[in-house]
Design a protein around this motif. Structure first.
Motif, mmCIF file in Angstrom:
data_model
loop_
_atom_site.group_PDB
_atom_site.id
_atom_site.type_symbol
_atom_site.label_atom_id
_atom_site.label_comp_id
_atom_site.label_asym_id
_atom_site.label_seq_id
_atom_site.Cartn_x
_atom_site.Cartn_y
_atom_site.Cartn_z
ATOM 1 N N MET A 1 0.830 -1.203 0.000
ATOM 2 C CA MET A 1 0.000 0.000 0.000
ATOM 3 C C MET A 1 0.864 1.252 0.000
ATOM 4 O O MET A 1 0.529 2.263 -0.632
ATOM 5 C CB MET A 1 -0.938 0.000 1.201
ATOM 6 C CG MET A 1 -2.014 -1.077 1.155
ATOM 7 S SD MET A 1 -3.001 -1.059 -0.374
ATOM 8 C CE MET A 1 -3.705 0.581 -0.322
ATOM 9 N N ALA A 2 2.010 1.205 0.692
ATOM 10 C CA ALA A 2 2.920 2.346 0.687
ATOM 11 C C ALA A 2 3.512 2.558 -0.699
ATOM 12 O O ALA A 2 3.673 3.697 -1.153
ATOM 13 C CB ALA A 2 4.038 2.126 1.709
ATOM 14 N N VAL A 3 3.814 1.476 -1.392
ATOM 15 C CA VAL A 3 4.321 1.575 -2.767
ATOM 16 C C VAL A 3 3.274 2.211 -3.676
ATOM 17 O O VAL A 3 3.579 3.109 -4.474
ATOM 18 C CB VAL A 3 4.721 0.176 -3.288
ATOM 19 C CG1 VAL A 3 4.913 0.197 -4.806
ATOM 20 C CG2 VAL A 3 5.995 -0.305 -2.606
ATOM 21 N N ALA A 4 2.015 1.763 -3.536
ATOM 22 C CA ALA A 4 0.947 2.321 -4.371
ATOM 23 C C ALA A 4 0.723 3.796 -4.067
ATOM 24 O O ALA A 4 0.551 4.612 -4.985
ATOM 25 C CB ALA A 4 -0.346 1.528 -4.155
ATOM 26 N N SER A 5 0.737 4.173 -2.779
ATOM 27 C CA SER A 5 0.533 5.573 -2.410
ATOM 28 C C SER A 5 1.682 6.444 -2.898
ATOM 29 O O SER A 5 1.465 7.566 -3.369
ATOM 30 C CB SER A 5 0.396 5.696 -0.884
ATOM 31 O OG SER A 5 -0.758 5.033 -0.432
ATOM 32 N N THR A 6 2.904 5.938 -2.788
ATOM 33 C CA THR A 6 4.066 6.679 -3.270
ATOM 34 C C THR A 6 3.973 6.913 -4.763
ATOM 35 O O THR A 6 4.239 8.018 -5.262
ATOM 36 C CB THR A 6 5.363 5.917 -2.934
ATOM 37 O OG1 THR A 6 5.464 5.782 -1.511
ATOM 38 C CG2 THR A 6 6.582 6.661 -3.456
ATOM 39 N N TRP B 1 5.495 4.192 -11.952
ATOM 40 C CA TRP B 1 4.385 3.330 -12.370
ATOM 41 C C TRP B 1 4.882 1.928 -12.718
ATOM 42 O O TRP B 1 4.354 0.921 -12.236
ATOM 43 C CB TRP B 1 3.668 3.977 -13.550
ATOM 44 C CG TRP B 1 2.613 3.165 -14.222
ATOM 45 C CD1 TRP B 1 2.740 2.455 -15.379
ATOM 46 C CD2 TRP B 1 1.258 2.974 -13.782
ATOM 47 N NE1 TRP B 1 1.555 1.843 -15.706
ATOM 48 C CE2 TRP B 1 0.627 2.136 -14.742
ATOM 49 C CE3 TRP B 1 0.523 3.429 -12.703
ATOM 50 C CZ2 TRP B 1 -0.697 1.741 -14.628
ATOM 51 C CZ3 TRP B 1 -0.804 3.033 -12.576
ATOM 52 C CH2 TRP B 1 -1.397 2.217 -13.540
ATOM 53 N N ARG B 2 5.906 1.846 -13.535
ATOM 54 C CA ARG B 2 6.444 0.544 -13.918
ATOM 55 C C ARG B 2 7.048 -0.188 -12.723
ATOM 56 O O ARG B 2 6.871 -1.395 -12.551
ATOM 57 C CB ARG B 2 7.497 0.715 -15.017
ATOM 58 C CG ARG B 2 6.929 1.146 -16.369
ATOM 59 C CD ARG B 2 7.976 1.030 -17.465
ATOM 60 N NE ARG B 2 9.092 1.960 -17.237
ATOM 61 C CZ ARG B 2 9.150 3.178 -17.741
ATOM 62 N NH1 ARG B 2 8.153 3.643 -18.484
ATOM 63 N NH2 ARG B 2 10.190 3.959 -17.500
ATOM 64 N N ALA B 3 7.754 0.569 -11.868
ATOM 65 C CA ALA B 3 8.386 -0.048 -10.702
ATOM 66 C C ALA B 3 7.344 -0.616 -9.736
ATOM 67 O O ALA B 3 7.533 -1.698 -9.171
ATOM 68 C CB ALA B 3 9.265 0.971 -9.996
ATOM 69 N N ALA B 4 6.239 0.111 -9.541
ATOM 70 C CA ALA B 4 5.200 -0.359 -8.633
ATOM 71 C C ALA B 4 4.599 -1.668 -9.110
ATOM 72 O O ALA B 4 4.367 -2.592 -8.319
ATOM 73 C CB ALA B 4 4.114 0.710 -8.491
ATOM 74 N N TRP B 5 4.372 -1.773 -10.399
ATOM 75 C CA TRP B 5 3.795 -3.012 -10.931
ATOM 76 C C TRP B 5 4.783 -4.165 -10.863
ATOM 77 O O TRP B 5 4.387 -5.325 -10.712
ATOM 78 C CB TRP B 5 3.300 -2.799 -12.353
ATOM 79 C CG TRP B 5 1.980 -2.076 -12.393
ATOM 80 C CD1 TRP B 5 1.756 -0.806 -12.794
ATOM 81 C CD2 TRP B 5 0.720 -2.599 -11.965
ATOM 82 N NE1 TRP B 5 0.428 -0.479 -12.641
ATOM 83 C CE2 TRP B 5 -0.229 -1.569 -12.144
ATOM 84 C CE3 TRP B 5 0.301 -3.819 -11.445
ATOM 85 C CZ2 TRP B 5 -1.573 -1.733 -11.827
ATOM 86 C CZ3 TRP B 5 -1.038 -3.982 -11.125
ATOM 87 C CH2 TRP B 5 -1.960 -2.946 -11.317
#
Length: 366
Positions: free
Chosen positions: A289-294, A304-308
């Motif tokens: 969730m922290a990755v998505a919020s960041t 965007w690519r890194a989060a996925w």
């Protein structure tokens, strides 16, 4: 402590969270509110509740054309003219007469004075009962609508102000920043904590404590918002704790310990190296969730690519169910970006495996 309180008050102003400052006379409550209003360039309206009656907050009734209108007082008109960039400072709140408090409660709760909506922020101040003139404990409905800050000024801080000027006590404050994404992460953490500790969700106290901060659904939401603002501004854990405890009382210490024990890695480091994703389920969920919020906050193609990639790695670890909320958060951020005509990025292959799960969640919520 004084610096942390100033930073905490700054967070409540930016986050539009009603707040009350508790402290004896002469410790800088009014001076600090005035300083922050000047720093932000906002209009400040000071109203001393102990010297007002019900019409000051509820409006003065005037008969017009067979009906009665509640005409707002001049201070209300000034706040309306200033708009959102304004602060209503309600001083000596605990000394407000009992018959006036119902009208004042509507000002705090609904931001309404009579029939008029007040667009600005609300800050209150009160002296402890042993030094307040005609001081009364706050009723739980009023206390539970405010974030409580215990305001102090240590002798060494006062001495520094005497020598070098009291403005030197105020810390440098960061410029206002967007905080919606950090608030969303904080809401997730609060929800996770309350699910694990359901007895902490609503704990109405008795006696004097009922007039201060205590946990309720309203104040947990307040705590999440305050925590998110503080994180977005880069304030340290001490300020974050001050705000959370100010919203939900001593239970806030337990929540902050819960966050510490999660020992979450920096989401940006995880985005660089997905193998840093924790293996324990609660830590996995919180980190995702922290990755998505960041990502939603920074909003660029690289993030965007890194989060996925991180979400895909979670699925490979057999934790696709924990990654679903983060995947949904990213897709909502993409839809919002398209609506706001921000840069739009292609949906990667990693997202495809989550679409059936997301559709099931959507069906369950209907």
């Amino acid at each position: 402590m004084f610096r942390e309180n100033v930073e905490a008050l700054y967070c409540t102003l930016l986050g539009n969270i009603p707040v009350i400052l508790w402290g004896p006379p002469g410790v800088g409550k009014t001076a600090t509110v005035s300083y922050l209003a000047k720093t932000l360039g906002w209009h400040l309206e000071v109203v001393i509740g102990a010297t007002r009656d019900r019409t000051d907050f509820g409006g003065f009734p005037v008969a017009r054309d067979g009906s009665v209108d509640l005409v707002p007082m001049p201070w209300v008109k000034r706040l309306i003219e200033a708009g959102e960039r304004s602060i209503l400072f309600l001083d000596e709140l605990s000394s407000v007469p009992e018959d006036v408090r119902p009208a004042l409660l509507r000002v705090i709760n609904e931001r309404c004075a009579g029939d008029v909506y007040l667009p600005g922020r609300i800050v209150a101040a009160a002296n402890p009962g042993n030094v307040a003139v005609g001081g009364l404990d706050l009723e739980p409905p009023i206390a539970n609508r405010l974030l409580h800050l215990e305001w102090t000024l240590e002798p060494k801080e006062w001495a520094l102000g005497m020598r070098e000027g009291f403005d030197t006590l105020y810390p440098p404050l960061p410029d206002p920043k967007p905080f919606a994404h950090e608030v969303e992460w904080a809401r997730e953490m609060v929800a996770l904590y309350v699910e694990r500790n359901p007895l902490h969700a609503y704990m109405a106290p008795k006696g004097e404590e009922a007039g201060k901060a205590w946990p309720s659904y309203r104040t947990w939401d307040m705590a999440a918002r305050a925590l998110g603002v503080a994180r977005a501004l880069g304030f340290k854990e001490g300020v974050q704790t001050t705000l959370v405890v100010g919203a939900v009382g001593r239970t806030g210490y337990s929540f902050m310990t819960f966050l510490q024990e999660l020992d979450l890695p920096d989401p940006r480091e995880v985005m660089k190296n997905p193998s840093l994703l924790p293996s324990r389920d609660d830590r996995t969920y919180a980190t995702l969730m922290a990755v998505a919020s960041t990502t939603a906050g920074e909003w660029n193609a690289e993030a965007w690519r890194a989060a996925w990639r991180v979400i895909g790695y979670a699925a490979e670890m057999g934790k696709a169910d924990l990654a679903v909320p983060a995947a949904g958060r990213l897709l909502r951020a993409l839809a919002q970006a398209r609506e706001e005509r921000k840069p739009s990025f292609p949906v990667p292959k990693e997202a495809e495996r989550f679409l059936p799960l997301l559709n099931k969640v959507a069906e369950m919520r209907r």
